[in-house]
Structure formats: C-alpha cells, structure tokens
Design an enzyme around this catalytic site. Structure first.
Site, short mmCIF file in Angstrom:
data_model
loop_
_atom_site.label_atom_id
_atom_site.label_comp_id
_atom_site.label_asym_id
_atom_site.label_seq_id
_atom_site.Cartn_x
_atom_site.Cartn_y
_atom_site.Cartn_z
CG HIS A 101 -1.87 1.01 1.42
ND1 HIS A 101 -1.58 2.29 1.85
CD2 HIS A 101 -3.21 1.01 1.20
CE1 HIS A 101 -2.69 3.00 1.90
NE2 HIS A 101 -3.70 2.25 1.50
CG ASP A 133 0.82 -2.47 6.27
OD1 ASP A 133 -0.11 -2.60 7.10
OD2 ASP A 133 0.71 -1.78 5.24
CE LYS A 136 -6.95 -0.38 6.38
NZ LYS A 136 -7.63 0.13 5.20
CD GLN A 187 -6.67 -4.62 4.08
OE1 GLN A 187 -7.64 -5.30 4.44
NE2 GLN A 187 -6.81 -3.35 3.74
CB CYS A 207 -3.65 3.40 -1.55
SG CYS A 207 -4.89 4.64 -1.28
#
Ligand code: 7TS
Length: 423
Positions: A140, A217, A243, A220, A381
């Site tokens: 991202h 990261d 999220k 997700q 993104c």
C-alpha cells in the site's frame, strides 16, 4: 443436580458457541440494516474500513457519557477512570498480538502514522546513505511513500521484492535482495488489493539471519487471522483500528522494547516528557515517549471493545466463515464471462479484485451502487502493483465477518447486469 434438560441446554449453548451464526452476527451491526436506494445494503468494502458492532459504538458512547476526562494527569476520579480504561485497552492490544509487554504497544492514528513514525525515528537515526530498505510490489502507498521520503532525505536505496502473476512474492528474489547494505525490510502481511497472505515468518527468519530488522504492515491481516508477534519475531507490527471493526483515528505500532527505547521521539509535546526546562528536556519512558499530546482516548477504548468482540467470536470461526465465502465468491465470479481476477494464490484473505472487459471499474462501481452494493473501484493506493499487472484500476470486493453468501449472489447478479448493460 444434572438433569437431561440441563444437559440439552448445555449442548445447545455449546453448539451455539461453535456454529458461527452470521445472521446473529449481523444483528450486532446496526448499519447493515439500512436500505440504500430502497435495496438492502450489501457492504463489500471492509478492506477500506470495516463497519462497527454495537459493542464498539456503546463503548465509545459510554466513554463520552460517563468515563471521559483527559488521561495520565488528573488527580480526580474521572481522569483516573479514563486512564485505567485507556491503559486497559493497551493491555488488550498486547494480549491480542501476544506482545511481551504493554509498553511495546504505541497508540497512533493508524497504520500510516505508525509507518511514518518508524521511518522518521528509527529510519532517521539508524539508516544512512548507501543503506537499503527492502519493500515489496504488494505494498500500500503507506508502506512506500514514507520510505521514499526517507530515501530522498538520506540518499538511501529502495529495493523491491517482485511478485509472480498470481500475486505471490518471489522468495528467491527476496533472498537475493538481502545483502550487507540492507538495513530494514518493510513488508505487508496481506495485500489490500489482491488478498495475498505473504510468508512473513519466513521473510523475517531470512532477514534476521543477516541481522536485519523487519516491519510488518498488518492492516489487512488482523481482522482475518490471529497474529502472534512473538511467534513471528517481527521487530515492528502496525495496524489500524478501523479495519478491525474499531473506531477510525486509532491504530497501533508494536515494537520490540529494546528498539523502541533506542529510537528518538517522533513528536514533542505533553505526556512524552519526564522533565522540561528551557535548557533541556528529559523524555518519558516508552510507550509515552511516542505519544505526544492528548491521544484518541475514546478511540483506544473503542478499539479495546473491538478486540473483545472479535475474540468472543473467535478466529477459528471467523477464518472458517470467511474462507468459505472466499471459495464461494471466487467460484461464482469466475463463471462470469470476460472477468479477469487478480490475486489467485491459494493463501489469501477474502478480497476479490477484478476487471471486466469493456466495463470500467468505476462504471461497475456506480452500477453496483445503484443496487445497494458497496465495492471499491480504483488503484487501492497500490499504484505500483496496478502497474505490475498493466492496469490502472480494478474493482474490489472485500469481505468481513458479517458478509453472507447472499451478498456474493447480489454481487454476481450486479456484475452480470453491468456486463449486459455494456455488452
Ligand atoms: N496498509 C495496508 C495494507 C492497507 O490496506 C491500508 C489501508 C493502509 C496500510 C493504511 O491504513 P490507514 O488506516 O492508515 O489509512 N487500505 C485501504 C484500502 O485498501 N482502501 O482504503 C484504505
């Protein structure tokens, strides 16, 4: 005394607990009851931001109605209460990630701020000209641009792990990138545009063999699978609360204590100091050293409630439910003429990215919107990833724990309508 009825009730309770009842779960999310243009809402954009269960909404509301004051400084009841709840939320995040200590959890605005924090503190202090930072094609923009900013300031080099056509990282190429100049690896746990789950444990092991720290990261990943930062042995792990069914404006940076202690502060201000004179300031201990100013108090408390909510449902059930949906949706969409699916690895979270010949993703998004179906259309993104596949945009349907097979059916019907309209 144990009675037959009692046992039946117990068995019923156990099976209630075991069976993931999506219809009952949906009752927890008031927004899903809405109709959009007279149609039931089909929400398929949870990768951008997930909807909130009543438990989170209530926790935030209760905070403002009964528990609110500024934290870490009051000598009165409400301030102490709010501090307790805020620090309690930190402890919940610690347990959620299985971090060794609560002081390894820094509250930030979101994943974007967490990565910028690491780039601007760890990166500025420990990285220099001629050093290399390894990221991947799947990232991202939040895990690209902060490193480019550092590159431009320091004159270092970014190296990119390539992917194959299915959206999997090329691990042989990754190994080749790790060299004497590599000073940090920053890689996503799951691609927001493809759904690919990356082999982070192996990525970390290979980097650590060469003494290179790794930032993951996890934006997700955390809504879809249990994450254990000690098992992964990552040096930094970041995610956003919104999220994970929590509020927006709150997120987490996990860092190993020794690293966080060695890093300079990010921003200066209240709470991050222990003493200030005009000549000299002593900084506070971690985590406070990185939490300058009044934080998102209600947001942190809401995130704690979101973690409780997800934990109560259980990741075994969530994973089973979402993987079943992924299989169902992949099969159903694949039967649609002229549809090309991106991200076809085995190991993925429930995100489906696709294009349809002759239908621009934005037009598809608009047609689906009129059916009450919310998807995302665009580059997500992740423009370098779009470039890798030679497209500028895709349509993306991303699923959460509240989605159903009926949502998939509605999506497929809407997509077929669009194909007919433009065909
Ligand atoms: N990293 C990943 C993998 C993401 O998916 C996102 C947001 C971010 C970082 C940034 O998170 P933020 O909360 O700081 O903004 N992803 C998306 C998306 O897929 N659509 O909208 C935002």
């Amino acid at each position: 005394m144990t009675t037959a009825a009692g046992i039946r009730r117990q068995v019923q309770r156990d099976s209630d607990r075991l069976a993931f009842d999506v219809r009952r779960v949906r009752e927890d999310f008031p927004i899903l009851k809405q109709r959009i243009y007279g149609r039931p809402l089909v929400f398929l954009d949870s990768a951008a931001s997930a909807q909130k269960p009543r438990a989170v909404i209530r926790a935030v509301q209760r905070c403002y109605e009964r528990e609110y004051a500024n934290i870490h400084r009051g000598v009165y009841f409400l301030s102490e209460r709010a501090t307790e709840l805020f620090e309690g939320a930190r402890a919940k995040v610690q347990r959620f990630l299985n971090a060794r200590e609560a002081r390894e959890i820094i509250f930030v605005r979101g994943a974007t701020e967490a990565i910028n924090l690491v780039a601007q503190t760890y990166g500025r202090k420990f990285l220099n000209r001629a050093d290399e930072v390894v990221i991947s094609t799947l990232e991202h923009h939040s895990n690209i641009v902060p490193w480019q900013m550092l590159r431009d300031e320091k004159g270092l080099t970014l190296r990119i792990i390539p992917i194959d056509d299915s959206g999997a990282l090329l691990m042989d190429e990754y190994e080749k990138l790790l060299g004497a100049r590599t000073k940090l690896v920053a890689v996503t746990h799951c691609s927001n545009a493809l759904g690919t789950i990356t082999p982070v444990k192996e990525i970390i092991r290979l980097a650590h063999e060469k003494g290179i720290p790794v930032l993951v990261d996890g934006c997700q990943a955390v809504p879809h699978m249990p994450v254990d930062v000690r098992d992964l042995d990552c040096d930094f792990y970041v995610f956003s609360g919104h999220k994970l069914y929590g509020p927006s404006g709150i997120g987490v940076l996990y860092g190993k204590a020794a690293l966080l202690e060695a890093m300079p502060p990010y921003q200066g201000g209240g709470d991050m100091i222990s003493t200030v004179t005009f000549e000299k300031t002593e900084y506070n201990v971690i985590p406070h050293k990185f939490e300058a100013g009044t934080p998102n108090i209600a947001g942190a408390i809401g995130l704690g409630a979101a973690i409780d909510y997800v934990a109560a449902l259980g990741f075994d059930e969530i994973v089973d439910h979402e993987q079943e949906l992924l299989e169902y949706a992949t099969e159903a969409l694949s039967e649609t003429n002229s549809l090309r699916l991106f991200g076809t690895v085995e190991d993925k979270v429930c995100i489906l990215s696709f294009i349809i010949d002759g239908v621009h993703p934005h037009d598809l998004g608009t047609i689906l919107d009129h059916e009450g179906i919310a998807i995302r259309a665009g580059h997500h993104c992740a423009q370098p990833l779009m470039d890798r596949f030679g497209v500028t945009a895709t349509a993306r349907a991303s699923f959460g724990l509240y989605n159903t097979r009926e949502d998939v059916d509605a999506l497929v019907a809407g997509v077929r309508k669009a194909v007919e309209f433009f065909g």
